[in-house]
Design a protein around this motif. Structure first.
Motif, PDB file in Angstrom:
ATOM      1  N   VAL A 123       8.204   3.210   9.464  1.00 39.28           N
ATOM      2  CA  VAL A 123       7.118   2.616  10.244  1.00 39.28           C
ATOM      3  C   VAL A 123       6.929   1.135   9.926  1.00 39.28           C
ATOM      4  O   VAL A 123       6.777   0.308  10.835  1.00 39.28           O
ATOM      5  N   THR A 124       6.941   0.784   8.640  1.00 37.06           N
ATOM      6  CA  THR A 124       6.709  -0.615   8.252  1.00 37.06           C
ATOM      7  C   THR A 124       7.715  -1.580   8.872  1.00 37.06           C
ATOM      8  O   THR A 124       7.318  -2.626   9.392  1.00 37.06           O
ATOM      9  N   PRO A 125       9.044  -1.292   8.845  1.00 43.53           N
ATOM     10  CA  PRO A 125       9.984  -2.209   9.509  1.00 43.53           C
ATOM     11  C   PRO A 125       9.726  -2.354  11.007  1.00 43.53           C
ATOM     12  O   PRO A 125      10.045  -3.400  11.581  1.00 43.53           O
ATOM     13  N   MET A 126       9.156  -1.335  11.639  1.00 43.16           N
ATOM     14  CA  MET A 126       8.821  -1.437  13.060  1.00 43.16           C
ATOM     15  C   MET A 126       7.585  -2.295  13.276  1.00 43.16           C
ATOM     16  O   MET A 126       7.504  -3.078  14.236  1.00 43.16           O
ATOM     17  N   LEU A 127       6.596  -2.167  12.383  1.00 42.53           N
ATOM     18  CA  LEU A 127       5.324  -2.853  12.568  1.00 42.53           C
ATOM     19  C   LEU A 127       5.412  -4.352  12.307  1.00 42.53           C
ATOM     20  O   LEU A 127       4.686  -5.137  12.937  1.00 42.53           O
ATOM     21  N   VAL A 130       8.011   7.953   5.015  1.00 36.08           N
ATOM     22  CA  VAL A 130       8.177   7.588   6.431  1.00 36.08           C
ATOM     23  C   VAL A 130       7.486   6.258   6.710  1.00 36.08           C
ATOM     24  O   VAL A 130       8.041   5.375   7.374  1.00 36.08           O
ATOM     25  N   LEU A 131       6.269   6.091   6.200  1.00 34.92           N
ATOM     26  CA  LEU A 131       5.553   4.832   6.389  1.00 34.92           C
ATOM     27  C   LEU A 131       6.321   3.681   5.751  1.00 34.92           C
ATOM     28  O   LEU A 131       6.438   2.592   6.322  1.00 34.92           O
ATOM     29  N   TYR A 132       6.865   3.926   4.601  1.00 36.78           N
ATOM     30  CA  TYR A 132       7.517   2.881   3.809  1.00 36.78           C
ATOM     31  C   TYR A 132       8.873   2.493   4.393  1.00 36.78           C
ATOM     32  O   TYR A 132       9.239   1.312   4.397  1.00 36.78           O
ATOM     33  N   THR A 133       9.638   3.474   4.873  1.00 41.44           N
ATOM     34  CA  THR A 133      11.018   3.210   5.289  1.00 41.44           C
ATOM     35  C   THR A 133      11.213   3.095   6.793  1.00 41.44           C
ATOM     36  O   THR A 133      12.187   2.474   7.239  1.00 41.44           O
ATOM     37  N   LYS A 190       4.745  17.030  -2.517  1.00 36.79           N
ATOM     38  CA  LYS A 190       6.057  16.707  -1.948  1.00 36.79           C
ATOM     39  C   LYS A 190       5.979  16.418  -0.457  1.00 36.79           C
ATOM     40  O   LYS A 190       6.671  15.532   0.043  1.00 36.79           O
ATOM     41  N   GLU A 191       5.157  17.167   0.276  1.00 34.22           N
ATOM     42  CA  GLU A 191       5.009  16.890   1.704  1.00 34.22           C
ATOM     43  C   GLU A 191       4.333  15.544   1.928  1.00 34.22           C
ATOM     44  O   GLU A 191       4.707  14.800   2.832  1.00 34.22           O
ATOM     45  N   GLU A 192       3.339  15.243   1.104  1.00 35.39           N
ATOM     46  CA  GLU A 192       2.689  13.933   1.204  1.00 35.39           C
ATOM     47  C   GLU A 192       3.681  12.815   0.898  1.00 35.39           C
ATOM     48  O   GLU A 192       3.649  11.756   1.543  1.00 35.39           O
ATOM     49  N   ASP A 193       4.553  13.029  -0.073  1.00 27.98           N
ATOM     50  CA  ASP A 193       5.550  12.026  -0.422  1.00 27.98           C
ATOM     51  C   ASP A 193       6.487  11.751   0.745  1.00 27.98           C
ATOM     52  O   ASP A 193       6.893  10.601   0.974  1.00 27.98           O
ATOM     53  N   GLY A 253       0.815  -1.212   0.000  1.00 21.31           N
ATOM     54  CA  GLY A 253       0.000   0.000   0.000  1.00 21.31           C
ATOM     55  C   GLY A 253       0.843   1.254   0.000  1.00 21.31           C
ATOM     56  O   GLY A 253       0.650   2.163  -0.817  1.00 21.31           O
ATOM     57  N   THR A 254       1.816   1.306   0.923  1.00 21.87           N
ATOM     58  CA  THR A 254       2.697   2.482   0.991  1.00 21.87           C
ATOM     59  C   THR A 254       3.627   2.559  -0.214  1.00 21.87           C
ATOM     60  O   THR A 254       3.930   3.651  -0.707  1.00 21.87           O
ATOM     61  N   SER A 255       4.069   1.408  -0.717  1.00 21.73           N
ATOM     62  CA  SER A 255       4.966   1.405  -1.881  1.00 21.73           C
ATOM     63  C   SER A 255       4.253   1.939  -3.121  1.00 21.73           C
ATOM     64  O   SER A 255       4.816   2.743  -3.875  1.00 21.73           O
TER      65      SER A 255
END
Length: 331
Positions: free
Chosen positions: A281-285, A276-279, A268-271, A253-255
């Motif tokens: 948050v996901t490895p933490m979750l 952040v989610l992709y790099t 750009k701010e959304e990107d 989804g994030t990718s």
């Protein structure tokens, strides 16, 4: 190729999230905590899988490698981001940028294929349980994991070669908190045809193929689960793949949002936050999802925490007490 009158950029500037000191300090603490949870969670999963005999199935072999990949991909991004929060100069040398592109693309594509292999594992376990030990033998699992790393390596090398042929004579400002190949291509002042070809080929050949494996596997899994007559049987079958399905949904989804959404100045701010989610948050979750939703992992952790070490004789390897041989060692 480099232009004759080009002064090649030797350092890139990374755009942070904000210039407000209070907000920077808050984000620093949040991302530091996230990174610590990532390290502890993924390292804990690796240790737990290696230490628990009941977690020696193919699914946990893949999960251990996924945890390793998450550790590496997070470490190449987050520490540099944390340093930039407390530094006035948010820059990265050209060599460091190349290293980030190579390692991030290597482990990013490896994770795509590991998730695909985990989907295939769930497909065989649910749709063809009788041949599961034969199809996913230790040799086969090793080959699948090795293939995932080799595909990731090919992707990393390809993207790095494409970047090495780019010239950067204009702006050196990257509107992200790390070096990614897409914004670097947009900054280049040279012909970007080769880089675009490599990027699109990689996305089409590797990304689409891994996502198709996931899609086809889950179509077959859902079809099989729906054919089960009892509600309890359906629940048990779905519970075996719920953790992986959650992980896949977050990752893809994030990718997709990050790389398939049309780029524009207003996004750009959304990107940044999608990255952040992709790099980060996901490895933490991932380890939290598998720990909280998986009964086998929770049971293995409980047994590991409650187990007491045994003393063995260092000479005869028999359990203590060993008459006449008091020399003991912990094993």
């Amino acid at each position: 190729m480099a232009e004759s009158n080009c002064t090649q950029v030797t350092e890139f500037s990374l755009m942070g999230f904000t210039e407000d000191p209070v907000t920077q300090a808050t984000l620093f603490l949040i991302f530091l905590l996230t990174y610590l949870v990532t390290i502890l969670g993924n390292f804990g999963v690796i240790v737990l899988i290696r230490a628990s005999p009941q977690l020696r199935s193919p699914m946990y072999y893949f999960l251990g490698n996924l945890a390793f990949v998450d550790l590496c991909s997070s470490t190449i991004i987050t520490p540099k981001m944390l340093v930039d929060f407390i530094s006035e100069k948010k820059g990265i040398a050209y060599a460091g940028c190349v290293a980030q592109v190579f390692i991030f693309d290597l482990f990013g594509m490896t994770e795509c294929f590991l998730l695909a292999m985990m989907a295939y594992d769930r497909y065989v376990a649910i749709c063809h349980p009788l041949v599961y030990p034969l199809v996913l033998s230790p040799k086969c699992c090793f080959q699948l994991v090795t293939g995932s790393y080799l595909v990731g390596l090919a992707n990393g090398v390809g993207q790095t070669i494409g970047m090495s042929r780019l010239s950067f004579c204009g702006s050196s400002v990257i509107h992200l908190f790390f070096c990614d190949i897409s914004p670097l291509i947009s900054l280049s002042t040279s012909d970007t045809t080769l880089s675009h070809i490599i990027l699109r080929t990689s996305a089409s050949l590797f990304g689409v193929s891994s996502s198709l494996v996931v899609l086809v596997s889950y179509v077959a899994i859902i079809s099989t689960i729906l054919s089960i007559s009892s509600a309890e049987g359906k629940r048990k079958a779905f519970s075996t793949c719920a953790s992986h399905l959650t992980t896949v949904s977050i990752f893809y989804g994030t990718s997709c949002f990050m790389y398939l959404k049309p780029s524009s100045d207003s996004s750009k701010e959304e990107d940044k936050w999608a990255a952040v989610l992709y790099t980060v948050v996901t490895p933490m979750l991932n380890p939290l999802i598998y720990s909280l939703r998986n009964k086998e992992v929770k049971e293995a952790l409980r047994k590991l925490l409650l187990s007491k070490p045994k003393m063995f004789c260092s000479l005869c390897k028999q359990g203590s007490p060993c008459p006449g041989k008091p020399a003991l060692s912990w094993v």
